[in-house]
Motif scaffolding. Structure first.
Motif, PDB file in Angstrom:
ATOM      1  N   ALA A 252       0.825  -1.215   0.000  1.00 29.55           N
ATOM      2  CA  ALA A 252       0.000   0.000   0.000  1.00 29.55           C
ATOM      3  C   ALA A 252       0.855   1.260   0.000  1.00 29.55           C
ATOM      4  N   ASN A 253       0.378   2.289  -0.687  1.00 29.03           N
ATOM      5  CA  ASN A 253       1.050   3.588  -0.700  1.00 29.03           C
ATOM      6  C   ASN A 253       0.309   4.514   0.267  1.00 29.03           C
ATOM      7  N   ASN A 254       0.896   4.728   1.431  1.00 28.21           N
ATOM      8  CA  ASN A 254       0.308   5.610   2.438  1.00 28.21           C
ATOM      9  C   ASN A 254       0.868   7.023   2.369  1.00 28.21           C
ATOM     10  N   CYS A 255       1.622   7.313   1.314  1.00 31.87           N
ATOM     11  CA  CYS A 255       2.333   8.596   1.238  1.00 31.87           C
ATOM     12  C   CYS A 255       1.678   9.605   0.296  1.00 31.87           C
ATOM     13  N   TYR A 256       1.053   9.142  -0.797  1.00 31.44           N
ATOM     14  CA  TYR A 256       0.632  10.039  -1.870  1.00 31.44           C
ATOM     15  C   TYR A 256      -0.880  10.245  -1.904  1.00 31.44           C
ATOM     16  N   LEU A 257      -1.293  11.482  -2.147  1.00 30.91           N
ATOM     17  CA  LEU A 257      -2.686  11.789  -2.440  1.00 30.91           C
ATOM     18  C   LEU A 257      -2.937  11.783  -3.941  1.00 30.91           C
ATOM     19  N   ASP A 258      -1.896  12.041  -4.716  1.00 31.77           N
ATOM     20  CA  ASP A 258      -2.014  12.100  -6.176  1.00 31.77           C
ATOM     21  C   ASP A 258      -0.631  11.910  -6.767  1.00 31.77           C
ATOM     22  N   GLY A 259      -0.575  11.896  -8.102  1.00 31.72           N
ATOM     23  CA  GLY A 259       0.705  11.811  -8.778  1.00 31.72           C
ATOM     24  C   GLY A 259       1.457  13.130  -8.727  1.00 31.72           C
ATOM     25  N   ALA A 260       2.479  13.251  -9.559  1.00 30.59           N
ATOM     26  CA  ALA A 260       3.339  14.431  -9.541  1.00 30.59           C
ATOM     27  C   ALA A 260       2.822  15.502 -10.496  1.00 30.59           C
ATOM     28  N   GLY A 261       2.829  16.743 -10.015  1.00 31.09           N
ATOM     29  CA  GLY A 261       2.441  17.892 -10.828  1.00 31.09           C
ATOM     30  C   GLY A 261       3.293  19.082 -10.463  1.00 31.09           C
ATOM     31  N   MET A 262       2.756  20.264 -10.633  1.00 30.74           N
ATOM     32  CA  MET A 262       3.453  21.479 -10.248  1.00 30.74           C
ATOM     33  C   MET A 262       2.984  21.896  -8.852  1.00 30.74           C
ATOM     34  N   MET A 263       3.929  22.204  -7.988  1.00 30.23           N
ATOM     35  CA  MET A 263       3.622  22.642  -6.627  1.00 30.23           C
ATOM     36  C   MET A 263       3.838  24.148  -6.537  1.00 30.23           C
ATOM     37  N   THR A 264       2.850  24.870  -6.002  1.00 32.23           N
ATOM     38  CA  THR A 264       2.936  26.323  -5.958  1.00 32.23           C
ATOM     39  C   THR A 264       2.316  26.851  -4.671  1.00 32.23           C
ATOM     40  N   ARG A 265       2.509  28.131  -4.401  1.00 26.52           N
ATOM     41  CA  ARG A 265       1.931  28.730  -3.196  1.00 26.52           C
ATOM     42  C   ARG A 265       0.415  28.826  -3.323  1.00 26.52           C
ATOM     43  N   LYS A 266      -0.270  28.818  -2.203  1.00 26.58           N
ATOM     44  CA  LYS A 266      -1.727  28.845  -2.213  1.00 26.58           C
ATOM     45  C   LYS A 266      -2.288  30.174  -2.729  1.00 26.58           C
ATOM     46  N   ASP A 267      -1.478  31.231  -2.721  1.00 31.06           N
ATOM     47  CA  ASP A 267      -1.959  32.515  -3.236  1.00 31.06           C
ATOM     48  C   ASP A 267      -1.702  32.677  -4.733  1.00 31.06           C
ATOM     49  N   ASN A 268      -1.092  31.673  -5.365  1.00 29.41           N
ATOM     50  CA  ASN A 268      -0.724  31.777  -6.782  1.00 29.41           C
ATOM     51  C   ASN A 268      -1.813  31.156  -7.662  1.00 29.41           C
ATOM     52  N   THR A 269      -3.024  31.664  -7.520  1.00 28.58           N
ATOM     53  CA  THR A 269      -4.165  31.072  -8.246  1.00 28.58           C
ATOM     54  C   THR A 269      -4.071  31.300  -9.755  1.00 28.58           C
ATOM     55  N   GLU A 270      -3.423  32.382 -10.170  1.00 29.01           N
ATOM     56  CA  GLU A 270      -3.294  32.643 -11.608  1.00 29.01           C
ATOM     57  C   GLU A 270      -2.506  31.533 -12.286  1.00 29.01           C
ATOM     58  N   PHE A 271      -1.404  31.110 -11.647  1.00 28.19           N
ATOM     59  CA  PHE A 271      -0.603  30.031 -12.217  1.00 28.19           C
ATOM     60  C   PHE A 271      -1.420  28.746 -12.318  1.00 28.19           C
ATOM     61  N   LEU A 272      -2.124  28.400 -11.237  1.00 29.10           N
ATOM     62  CA  LEU A 272      -2.935  27.179 -11.231  1.00 29.10           C
ATOM     63  C   LEU A 272      -3.961  27.200 -12.355  1.00 29.10           C
ATOM     64  N   THR A 273      -4.575  28.360 -12.590  1.00 29.02           N
ATOM     65  CA  THR A 273      -5.641  28.467 -13.589  1.00 29.02           C
ATOM     66  C   THR A 273      -5.121  28.227 -14.993  1.00 29.02           C
ATOM     67  N   TRP A 274      -4.065  28.976 -15.378  1.00 33.20           N
ATOM     68  CA  TRP A 274      -3.622  28.839 -16.769  1.00 33.20           C
ATOM     69  C   TRP A 274      -2.915  27.505 -17.009  1.00 33.20           C
ATOM     70  N   TRP A 275      -2.195  26.998 -15.992  1.00 32.30           N
ATOM     71  CA  TRP A 275      -1.525  25.708 -16.182  1.00 32.30           C
ATOM     72  C   TRP A 275      -2.540  24.596 -16.387  1.00 32.30           C
ATOM     73  N   ASN A 276      -3.532  24.495 -15.494  1.00 29.65           N
ATOM     74  CA  ASN A 276      -4.517  23.410 -15.589  1.00 29.65           C
ATOM     75  C   ASN A 276      -5.310  23.478 -16.886  1.00 29.65           C
ATOM     76  N   ASP A 277      -5.618  24.688 -17.324  1.00 28.08           N
ATOM     77  CA  ASP A 277      -6.345  24.836 -18.585  1.00 28.08           C
ATOM     78  C   ASP A 277      -5.504  24.333 -19.754  1.00 28.08           C
ATOM     79  N   ALA A 278      -4.246  24.754 -19.809  1.00 30.53           N
ATOM     80  CA  ALA A 278      -3.381  24.366 -20.933  1.00 30.53           C
ATOM     81  C   ALA A 278      -3.060  22.872 -20.896  1.00 30.53           C
ATOM     82  N   PHE A 279      -2.784  22.330 -19.710  1.00 32.66           N
ATOM     83  CA  PHE A 279      -2.474  20.905 -19.640  1.00 32.66           C
ATOM     84  C   PHE A 279      -3.693  20.068 -20.022  1.00 32.66           C
ATOM     85  N   GLY A 280      -4.874  20.519 -19.626  1.00 32.96           N
ATOM     86  CA  GLY A 280      -6.094  19.822 -20.015  1.00 32.96           C
ATOM     87  C   GLY A 280      -6.270  19.773 -21.517  1.00 32.96           C
ATOM     88  N   ARG A 281      -5.832  20.844 -22.214  1.00 32.63           N
ATOM     89  CA  ARG A 281      -5.936  20.876 -23.669  1.00 32.63           C
ATOM     90  C   ARG A 281      -4.830  20.072 -24.337  1.00 32.63           C
TER      91      ARG A 281
END
Length: 314
Positions: A252-281
């Motif tokens: 069992a993997n008791n360490c991970y909630l998800d796979g690897a992605g980009m980690m950023t500060r919680k106030d950096n919502t602009e980065f999260l928005t454009w990255w997720n949109d582009a990666f989804g496309r």
């Protein structure tokens, strides 16, 4: 005091020609600027110059990158650039999002730090804004309390305990053993402690038996020379190839909630928005398929998994 009709005609024609030439020149300039602004890509730190900075008219997104020595991320000695699947994904996402991204090589601990016997915590580099995000970080329980994560672009990995091939250690009893971990990784002593006494005796390793190493290579060297008895880590190709995996395939993997992605500060919502949109496309397109193919065709000289074990949707 007047001009002839012929002279007036010539003047009108000349003015028209000049106006047409001026309009064409303006259009050419505008087209060149638009083309330059739409041609975004990643830039590595070694490529940056004072002139590069002067020509930037919008934000350059800075992204920390590591060097794991595998086909996800590695230092190419010939070009002295960081290459691999993660870099290919960053380049494609930034191009789709029409963003300029700058890669900055740094040590893992400046993204996420875990000192032996202490609670893991956010690294000073990401917390202090030295860069906007860190590349290829796994979402875990502790990290999610401090940072936000984009959609994973590397599948969730398994974790395992390793020992030298000649070892007779039973992974269900780690009592009294020296255990090694890679500093800052999700597979740390706090995760190992989640495998309580009913599953693994000695899973809560005493502080004097906890050994942290800056890189996977240092961990491997410590396991080879007997500095540690066992190593706890994700299934690195080098560990799988050179050592005995003590834990079973369905561990069992008791360490991970998800796979690897980009980690950023919680106030950096602009980065999260454009990255997720582009990666989804990007996912599911021929461009993404080509990136996944490059794991073997371009980066295959380095150890690592293939597309089926890495790429999203495979």
């Amino acid at each position: 005091m007047g001009y002839s009709t012929d002279n007036n005609s010539r003047t009108v024609v000349l003015c028209g020609i000049l106006l047409a030439l001026t309009a064409s020149l303006v259009a050419l300039i505008i087209g060149s600027v638009s083309l330059a602004k739409s041609s975004h890509s990643i830039v590595q730190m070694s490529d940056l110059t004072e002139q590069w900075y002067r020509t930037q008219e919008e934000k350059a997104w800075t992204i920390a990158i590591g060097d794991f020595g595998v086909n996800l991320e590695y230092l190419d000695e010939a070009s002295y650039q960081i290459k691999g699947y993660n870099i290919d994904v960053v380049e494609a996402v930034c191009r789709l999002a029409n963003k300029t991204c700058v890669l900055m090589k740094d040590v893992n601990q400046r993204c996420w730090d875990s000192e032996p016997g202490q609670q893991a915590r956010g690294g000073e580099g990401l917390l202090s804004g030295w860069y906007d995000a860190c590349t290829g970080w796994v979402k875990t329980y502790p990290r999610s309390l401090t940072f936000d994560f984009t959609r994973a672009f590397v599948k969730r990995k398994d974790v395992a305990l390793y020992a030298p091939r000649s070892s007779t250690i039973n992974f269900r009893n780690l009592t009294g053993l020296n255990v090694g971990f890679i500093d800052g990784w999700a597979s740390d002593e706090h995760c190992l402690a989640r495998y309580d006494a009913d599953s693994i005796l000695g899973a809560s390793v005493p502080s004097d038996r906890i050994h942290h190493f800056s890189t996977g290579l240092e961990l491997i060297q410590a396991l080879t020379n007997g500095q540690i008895d066992v190593a706890f880590a994700i299934k690195l190709p080098q560990l799988e190839a050179g050592f005995q995996r003590l834990t079973p395939n369905d561990f069992a993997n008791n360490c991970y909630l998800d796979g690897a992605g980009m980690m950023t500060r919680k106030d950096n919502t602009e980065f999260l928005t454009w990255w997720n949109d582009a990666f989804g496309r990007l996912v599911g397109t021929p461009a993404y398929d080509e990136i996944c193919t490059r794991l073997k065709t371009v980066h295959g000289h380095k150890p690592g998994s293939g597309a089926r074990d890495v790429c999203i949707g495979y």
